[in-house]
Design a protein around this motif. Sequence first.
Motif, PDB file in Angstrom:
ATOM      1  N   ALA A 277      82.894  -9.476  -1.124  1.00 42.30           N
ATOM      2  CA  ALA A 277      81.706  -9.487  -1.211  1.00 42.30           C
ATOM      3  C   ALA A 277      80.714 -10.610  -1.978  1.00 42.30           C
ATOM      4  O   ALA A 277      80.109 -11.293  -1.633  1.00 42.30           O
ATOM      5  N   ASN A 278      81.239 -10.767  -3.092  1.00 49.55           N
ATOM      6  CA  ASN A 278      80.626 -11.717  -4.182  1.00 49.55           C
ATOM      7  C   ASN A 278      81.045 -13.136  -3.818  1.00 49.55           C
ATOM      8  O   ASN A 278      80.440 -14.050  -3.837  1.00 49.55           O
ATOM      9  N   ARG A 279      82.309 -13.112  -3.255  1.00 54.01           N
ATOM     10  CA  ARG A 279      82.905 -14.617  -3.113  1.00 54.01           C
ATOM     11  C   ARG A 279      82.206 -15.091  -1.935  1.00 54.01           C
ATOM     12  O   ARG A 279      81.945 -16.305  -1.942  1.00 54.01           O
ATOM     13  N   PHE A 280      81.862 -14.382  -0.752  1.00 48.93           N
ATOM     14  CA  PHE A 280      81.424 -14.790   0.302  1.00 48.93           C
ATOM     15  C   PHE A 280      79.792 -14.738   0.352  1.00 48.93           C
ATOM     16  O   PHE A 280      79.499 -15.047   1.661  1.00 48.93           O
ATOM     17  N   ARG A 281      79.128 -14.114  -0.584  1.00 52.84           N
ATOM     18  CA  ARG A 281      77.780 -14.239  -0.618  1.00 52.84           C
ATOM     19  C   ARG A 281      77.184 -15.527  -0.524  1.00 52.84           C
ATOM     20  O   ARG A 281      77.868 -16.544  -1.167  1.00 52.84           O
ATOM     21  N   GLY A 282      76.246 -15.794   0.098  1.00 58.05           N
ATOM     22  CA  GLY A 282      75.677 -17.019   0.246  1.00 58.05           C
ATOM     23  C   GLY A 282      76.655 -18.089   0.851  1.00 58.05           C
ATOM     24  O   GLY A 282      76.745 -19.407   0.676  1.00 58.05           O
ATOM     25  N   THR A 283      77.697 -17.423   1.752  1.00 57.02           N
ATOM     26  CA  THR A 283      78.649 -18.084   2.660  1.00 57.02           C
ATOM     27  C   THR A 283      79.414 -19.127   1.405  1.00 57.02           C
ATOM     28  O   THR A 283      80.009 -20.287   1.549  1.00 57.02           O
ATOM     29  N   GLY A 284      79.594 -18.621   0.191  1.00 59.79           N
ATOM     30  CA  GLY A 284      80.304 -19.172  -0.916  1.00 59.79           C
ATOM     31  C   GLY A 284      79.750 -20.600  -1.571  1.00 59.79           C
ATOM     32  O   GLY A 284      80.150 -21.140  -2.237  1.00 59.79           O
ATOM     33  N   GLN A 285      78.277 -20.502  -1.148  1.00 58.52           N
ATOM     34  CA  GLN A 285      77.821 -21.790  -1.603  1.00 58.52           C
ATOM     35  C   GLN A 285      76.866 -21.304  -2.922  1.00 58.52           C
ATOM     36  O   GLN A 285      75.602 -21.649  -2.730  1.00 58.52           O
ATOM     37  N   VAL A 286      77.568 -20.918  -3.971  1.00 56.21           N
ATOM     38  CA  VAL A 286      76.852 -20.302  -5.119  1.00 56.21           C
ATOM     39  C   VAL A 286      77.568 -20.880  -6.308  1.00 56.21           C
ATOM     40  O   VAL A 286      79.182 -20.569  -6.366  1.00 56.21           O
ATOM     41  N   CYS A 287      76.795 -21.495  -7.099  1.00 61.09           N
ATOM     42  CA  CYS A 287      77.693 -22.245  -8.284  1.00 61.09           C
ATOM     43  C   CYS A 287      78.394 -21.113  -9.224  1.00 61.09           C
ATOM     44  O   CYS A 287      79.480 -21.715  -9.872  1.00 61.09           O
ATOM     45  N   ILE A 288      77.792 -20.137  -9.527  1.00 61.18           N
ATOM     46  CA  ILE A 288      78.684 -18.943 -10.124  1.00 61.18           C
ATOM     47  C   ILE A 288      79.578 -18.136  -9.339  1.00 61.18           C
ATOM     48  O   ILE A 288      80.086 -17.293 -10.096  1.00 61.18           O
ATOM     49  N   SER A 289      80.153 -18.396  -8.183  1.00 55.63           N
ATOM     50  CA  SER A 289      80.867 -17.547  -7.396  1.00 55.63           C
ATOM     51  C   SER A 289      82.146 -17.481  -7.873  1.00 55.63           C
ATOM     52  O   SER A 289      82.564 -18.357  -8.518  1.00 55.63           O
ATOM     53  N   SER A 290      82.864 -16.216  -7.482  1.00 56.81           N
ATOM     54  CA  SER A 290      84.305 -16.115  -7.856  1.00 56.81           C
ATOM     55  C   SER A 290      84.966 -17.161  -6.829  1.00 56.81           C
ATOM     56  O   SER A 290      84.827 -16.727  -5.738  1.00 56.81           O
ATOM     57  N   THR A 291      85.896 -17.787  -7.425  1.00 59.24           N
ATOM     58  CA  THR A 291      86.566 -18.632  -6.469  1.00 59.24           C
ATOM     59  C   THR A 291      88.191 -18.368  -6.524  1.00 59.24           C
ATOM     60  O   THR A 291      88.847 -18.216  -5.518  1.00 59.24           O
ATOM     61  N   ARG A 292      88.759 -18.435  -7.633  1.00 60.04           N
ATOM     62  CA  ARG A 292      90.177 -18.325  -7.695  1.00 60.04           C
ATOM     63  C   ARG A 292      90.351 -17.045  -8.675  1.00 60.04           C
ATOM     64  O   ARG A 292      90.014 -16.489  -9.667  1.00 60.04           O
ATOM     65  N   PHE A 293      90.883 -16.166  -7.658  1.00 58.21           N
ATOM     66  CA  PHE A 293      91.251 -14.743  -8.021  1.00 58.21           C
ATOM     67  C   PHE A 293      92.867 -14.750  -8.838  1.00 58.21           C
ATOM     68  O   PHE A 293      93.781 -15.128  -7.984  1.00 58.21           O
ATOM     69  N   LEU A 294      92.808 -14.324  -9.897  1.00 59.41           N
ATOM     70  CA  LEU A 294      93.987 -14.500 -10.785  1.00 59.41           C
ATOM     71  C   LEU A 294      94.540 -12.916 -10.899  1.00 59.41           C
ATOM     72  O   LEU A 294      93.898 -12.308 -11.637  1.00 59.41           O
TER      73      LEU A 294
END
Length: 479
Positions: A277-294
Amino acid sequence: MQTTTYDPLYLFINGAWLAAAGRDTAAVVNPATGAALGRLPLATAADLHLALQASFDAFQVWRRTVPAERARILRAAAGLMRERSEHIATQMTLEEGKPLAESRDEVLRAADYFEWFAEEARRIDGRVVPANRPGVQQLVKRQAIGPVAAFTPWNFPAITPARKLSAALAAGCSVILKPGEESPSTALALARCLDDAGLPKGVLQIVFGVPDMVSAQLIASPIIRKVTFTGSVPVGRLLSERAAAGVKPITLELGGHGPVLVFEDADIDAAADDGAANRFRGTGQVCISSTRFLIQRGAYDRFVERFVAATRKLVIGDGLAAGTQVGPLANPRQLAKMEALVADAVEQGATVLTGGKRIDGPGYFFEPTVLAEVPMTARIMHEEPFGPIAVLRPFDNLQDGLAEANRLPYALSAYAFTRDARTAIDVGDGLEAGMIGINQYRIIATELPFGGMKESGHGAEGGTEGIGYYLTNKFISQA
């Protein structure tokens, strides 16, 4: 009744709403349909000169306006934003594309910033320092730094301008704001709230135009005493150079590539569901978005299965349609970038677990995409995607996880999920980021600082820290 009519577009200079007559214009497009919404007037050099002079003149008045009056106007503006929230949110969704529920939330949070800094205006204090000589009084005063040039992007067209405007106006500064040209109506709606709330003419100007020309003229002017920018790292570097030429302070909030460390002892299902939900909020166009899931290796398979399932359930569509969770990308450039990043990752050996391509039809839609087994040579392991792509990779232990999380020069946001108190302390201390979420993705609050480290920028917005960047210290020694 909700209207989908798009507001007329203007420049706002010295209290006047200036239409397109005699000016070049740019089309504003609905990213969900590709249809033109309106024509945006672009400021001329003469317009910018007028905005600078108006800011200088108004600053002489606004800086001397008592804090209680500045606070009253900011509170009144916040009230108007809440009253008009449905209309402003609709404008935002039309021009930026995000789901209407997200737009509503953003407008209300923007109002919260004006209300918060209305109170901070009343708390600007100084200090008396005992002198080491008799008969001498030593004072430190904090005063408004001067007219501000503020630059904001298109992805959060209400809350990003709100952070800058509310703090600067509370401090007693005048402001020239250049919002993103893709989503101008939202910023103009905020300006109208401030104007209707009684903000003196000339304290706020809103201009649009060719970004390089506008920033060069504004920052070079001796009238501007402070610069603040939210946007990409390359543009941040350029504006830093221009500010440095005039020895002007600059606050920068730049890109991110937010890592998420998920440890084996975490609530894996919650980390995955909320992570999608967080990653794709705002279609991913969010500077603080979670992108790399480790994900720690023992929990990797379970997390991947849950995350992919949550991603596939997301509803994609026009932000005005009921139930939409993921809207379009902002423009065709973003679409092309997503395609290029996925193609490069696959060529390097990555696996597409879901998504991976643009959606046929009108608008700028791209499938929410999950990539696994992404080699370190892939571009997406080094470049901020700023779109609906998530990267999943395993790690073995705390040291390995922190090493990968901190590998990039970006240091805006980071996240970690664990039930172990010692691990939580260690990752909180070890992660290099200006904002860190432990066991949650919601890390933004009006009363807390927003900002990054390393190439993600410097300075902060929000919280008690935010107003300080619009103040200067003056030491007075009186005998």
